[in-house]
Design a protein around this motif. Structure first.
Motif, PDB file in Angstrom:
ATOM      1  N   LEU A  17      18.613 -17.883  10.762  1.00 17.86           N
ATOM      2  CA  LEU A  17      19.481 -17.890  11.940  1.00 17.86           C
ATOM      3  C   LEU A  17      19.586 -16.499  12.547  1.00 17.86           C
ATOM      4  N   ARG A  18      19.797 -15.491  11.717  1.00 15.64           N
ATOM      5  CA  ARG A  18      19.966 -14.131  12.214  1.00 15.64           C
ATOM      6  C   ARG A  18      18.709 -13.608  12.908  1.00 15.64           C
ATOM      7  N   ALA A  19      17.561 -14.138  12.551  1.00 14.45           N
ATOM      8  CA  ALA A  19      16.302 -13.677  13.139  1.00 14.45           C
ATOM      9  C   ALA A  19      16.000 -14.318  14.485  1.00 14.45           C
ATOM     10  N   ARG A  41       0.831  -1.206   0.000  1.00 11.70           N
ATOM     11  CA  ARG A  41       0.000   0.000   0.000  1.00 11.70           C
ATOM     12  C   ARG A  41       0.863   1.252   0.000  1.00 11.70           C
ATOM     13  N   LEU A  42       1.885   1.284   0.859  1.00 14.06           N
ATOM     14  CA  LEU A  42       2.723   2.464   0.953  1.00 14.06           C
ATOM     15  C   LEU A  42       3.483   2.717  -0.344  1.00 14.06           C
ATOM     16  N   ALA A  43       4.067   1.670  -0.910  1.00 10.13           N
ATOM     17  CA  ALA A  43       4.867   1.834  -2.118  1.00 10.13           C
ATOM     18  C   ALA A  43       4.029   2.277  -3.307  1.00 10.13           C
ATOM     19  N   SER A  44       2.742   1.922  -3.299  1.00 11.18           N
ATOM     20  CA  SER A  44       1.876   2.287  -4.421  1.00 11.18           C
ATOM     21  C   SER A  44       1.281   3.681  -4.269  1.00 11.18           C
ATOM     22  N   THR A  45       1.268   4.207  -3.035  1.00 12.71           N
ATOM     23  CA  THR A  45       0.641   5.519  -2.811  1.00 12.71           C
ATOM     24  C   THR A  45       1.646   6.633  -2.532  1.00 12.71           C
ATOM     25  N   ILE A  46       2.825   6.291  -2.008  1.00 11.12           N
ATOM     26  CA  ILE A  46       3.854   7.296  -1.731  1.00 11.12           C
ATOM     27  C   ILE A  46       4.975   7.079  -2.738  1.00 11.12           C
ATOM     28  N   THR A  47       4.953   7.871  -3.784  1.00  9.37           N
ATOM     29  CA  THR A  47       5.803   7.588  -4.942  1.00  9.37           C
ATOM     30  C   THR A  47       6.945   8.592  -5.115  1.00  9.37           C
ATOM     31  N   ASP A  48       7.128   9.483  -4.142  1.00  7.09           N
ATOM     32  CA  ASP A  48       8.192  10.480  -4.251  1.00  7.09           C
ATOM     33  C   ASP A  48       9.546   9.949  -3.786  1.00  7.09           C
ATOM     34  N   VAL A  49       9.594   8.733  -3.271  1.00  2.60           N
ATOM     35  CA  VAL A  49      10.824   8.172  -2.722  1.00  2.60           C
ATOM     36  C   VAL A  49      11.098   6.804  -3.344  1.00  2.60           C
ATOM     37  N   ILE A  50      12.341   6.374  -3.221  1.00  3.61           N
ATOM     38  CA  ILE A  50      12.725   5.010  -3.572  1.00  3.61           C
ATOM     39  C   ILE A  50      12.437   4.128  -2.359  1.00  3.61           C
ATOM     40  N   TRP A  51      11.803   2.998  -2.583  1.00  2.00           N
ATOM     41  CA  TRP A  51      11.484   2.071  -1.492  1.00  2.00           C
ATOM     42  C   TRP A  51      12.520   0.948  -1.479  1.00  2.00           C
ATOM     43  N   LEU A  52      13.148   0.777  -0.328  1.00  2.00           N
ATOM     44  CA  LEU A  52      14.163  -0.252  -0.152  1.00  2.00           C
ATOM     45  C   LEU A  52      13.610  -1.380   0.703  1.00  2.00           C
ATOM     46  N   ASN A  53      13.825  -2.593   0.260  1.00  2.00           N
ATOM     47  CA  ASN A  53      13.473  -3.763   1.062  1.00  2.00           C
ATOM     48  C   ASN A  53      14.518  -3.920   2.156  1.00  2.00           C
ATOM     49  N   GLY A  54      14.116  -3.614   3.400  1.00  2.00           N
ATOM     50  CA  GLY A  54      15.035  -3.691   4.522  1.00  2.00           C
ATOM     51  C   GLY A  54      14.943  -4.976   5.307  1.00  2.00           C
ATOM     52  N   VAL A  55      14.147  -5.944   4.839  1.00  2.00           N
ATOM     53  CA  VAL A  55      14.051  -7.230   5.524  1.00  2.00           C
ATOM     54  C   VAL A  55      14.823  -8.307   4.765  1.00  2.00           C
ATOM     55  N   ALA A  56      15.617  -7.856   3.814  1.00  2.84           N
ATOM     56  CA  ALA A  56      16.679  -8.648   3.211  1.00  2.84           C
ATOM     57  C   ALA A  56      16.198  -9.785   2.318  1.00  2.84           C
ATOM     58  N   GLU A  57      17.100 -10.772   2.173  1.00  4.23           N
ATOM     59  CA  GLU A  57      16.975 -11.732   1.077  1.00  4.23           C
ATOM     60  C   GLU A  57      15.758 -12.641   1.177  1.00  4.23           C
ATOM     61  N   ARG A  58      15.353 -12.989   2.382  1.00  7.46           N
ATOM     62  CA  ARG A  58      14.234 -13.931   2.533  1.00  7.46           C
ATOM     63  C   ARG A  58      12.983 -13.465   1.806  1.00  7.46           C
ATOM     64  N   TYR A  59      12.780 -12.151   1.791  1.00  3.65           N
ATOM     65  CA  TYR A  59      11.550 -11.601   1.219  1.00  3.65           C
ATOM     66  C   TYR A  59      11.830 -10.791  -0.044  1.00  3.65           C
ATOM     67  N   PRO A  73      17.450 -14.733  28.752  1.00  2.00           N
ATOM     68  CA  PRO A  73      16.262 -13.925  28.452  1.00  2.00           C
ATOM     69  C   PRO A  73      16.260 -13.576  26.970  1.00  2.00           C
ATOM     70  N   ALA A  74      15.299 -14.059  26.238  1.00  2.00           N
ATOM     71  CA  ALA A  74      15.342 -14.034  24.774  1.00  2.00           C
ATOM     72  C   ALA A  74      14.950 -12.672  24.222  1.00  2.00           C
ATOM     73  N   PHE A  75      15.778 -12.156  23.324  1.00  2.00           N
ATOM     74  CA  PHE A  75      15.462 -10.959  22.557  1.00  2.00           C
ATOM     75  C   PHE A  75      15.537 -11.330  21.083  1.00  2.00           C
ATOM     76  N   GLY A  76      14.564 -10.852  20.313  1.00  2.00           N
ATOM     77  CA  GLY A  76      14.512 -11.194  18.912  1.00  2.00           C
ATOM     78  C   GLY A  76      15.750 -10.742  18.149  1.00  2.00           C
ATOM     79  N   ALA A  77      16.193 -11.570  17.214  1.00  2.00           N
ATOM     80  CA  ALA A  77      17.298 -11.268  16.296  1.00  2.00           C
ATOM     81  C   ALA A  77      18.617 -11.000  17.010  1.00  2.00           C
ATOM     82  N   ALA A  78      18.808 -11.590  18.172  1.00  2.00           N
ATOM     83  CA  ALA A  78      20.052 -11.375  18.920  1.00  2.00           C
ATOM     84  C   ALA A  78      21.265 -11.947  18.189  1.00  2.00           C
ATOM     85  N   LYS A  79      21.045 -12.877  17.262  1.00  2.00           N
ATOM     86  CA  LYS A  79      22.162 -13.493  16.548  1.00  2.00           C
ATOM     87  C   LYS A  79      22.491 -12.769  15.242  1.00  2.00           C
TER      88      LYS A  79
END
Length: 311
Positions: free
Chosen positions: A246-248, A176-194, A254-260
């Protein structure tokens, strides 16, 4: 560098570089940074993000952040783009970005806000003031709900706001954001999996952490996405997915997400003869069993060399 040129440069793979430290961790190792950046450039990298989360931004002082950016700019090819992470209080972010500009960076990535009590109007003012303070390009880093659709719409129209790094596992919102906000370049910041999913929904760039030690397959993945070769893109994604899974994972105790996340990248770099080294607290190095997993996954990638060759 003009903003349109910068936008064009962001349509590619952005390497969020790790920060090597001296033995004992008491200082940033500028020589090691230069060697790492030179190795990436030789592999085809031309877009670097020092002082991001992979670079342990929150474990660095402002002087160290500036040193990291200086070393990166000095080692990167003249035609490369350097986008340096900055954040914190408005005045601190502005001073840091000024130092980055003096160092020769092309843009600043404003880190995701880490304040307990945040108001939407205050955040809009925050980004506006930072953008108005500099001629550098600005990349907005979205890692959670604090950067609302209204905020992104408000800041996307600012001349030097060139991109949004979207690091949330929500492809519905991204679409939704990428299709409606078109003044910027959208970068996939969740990397290769997606990579394939976000490319289909409008991501024109891809940020990578594991590219620090296996740039070839990451660049090949981006090429496949750009060419619309979805079968090859899925093969490469599946080859790389174990690293990202693995990185996720949470850390022990005490578990914190993406600690690895960061120690997995640094250990992969060490295995490839680069300078990764130890992480700084509050991060923790990988346990022996996780090191074995990184070794196994890397051996798998190295066995699948035919996937890495240009199509």
């Amino acid at each position: 560098m003009g903003y349109e040129t910068l936008r064009e440069d962001l349509r590619g793979v952005a390497f969020t570089t790790a920060t090597p430290f001296s033995e004992g961790g008491d200082r940033v190792d500028r020589e090691a940074i230069a060697e790492n950046v030179g190795s990436l450039a030789a592999a085809g990298a031309d877009l670097f993000i020092p002082c991001g989360n992979t670079g342990e931004y929150y474990s660095l002082t402002d002087d160290e952040r500036t040193a990291v950016v200086e070393a990166t700019v000095d080692a990167a090819p003249a035609e490369a783009a350097v986008v340096a992470g900055a954040g914190g209080a408005t005045s601190e972010a502005i001073e840091l970005i000024d130092a980055y500009e003096d160092a020769g960076a092309d843009a600043a990535m404003v880190m995701y806000p880490r304040h307990t009590y945040v108001h939407e109007e205050g955040l809009i003012d925050y980004y506006r003031r930072i953008a108005a303070s500099t001629d550098l390009g600005i990349v907005v880093y979205k890692r959670g709900p604090l950067l609302s659709e209204r905020l992104l719409e408000a800041v996307a129209g600012i001349e030097n706001v060139v991109a949004v790094k979207y690091a949330v596992n929500d492809v519905t919102e991204f679409s939704r954001l990428a299709s409606t906000i078109t003044d910027v370049i959208w970068l996939n910041g969740v990397a290769e999996r997606y990579g394939p999913a976000y490319a289909l929904e409008g991501a024109e760039g891809l940020t990578t952490g594991i590219g620090n030690f296996i740039p070839g397959p990451v660049l090949a993945l981006y090429d496949a996405l750009e060419e619309g070769d979805w079968n090859r893109a899925r093969e490469l994604r599946d080859l790389l997915r174990p690293f990202e899974d693995l990185r996720a994972e949470a850390g022990g105790g005490p578990a914190f997400g993406a600690a690895k996340n960061v120690p997995a990248v640094k250990y992969g770099m060490d295995l490839r003869g680069l300078s990764g080294g130890a992480v700084r607290e509050p991060l923790v190095d990988l346990a022996p069993e996780d090191r074995e997993r990184v070794e196994e996954y890397l051996e798998r990638v190295e066995r699948e060399e035919e996937l890495l060759a240009p199509a």
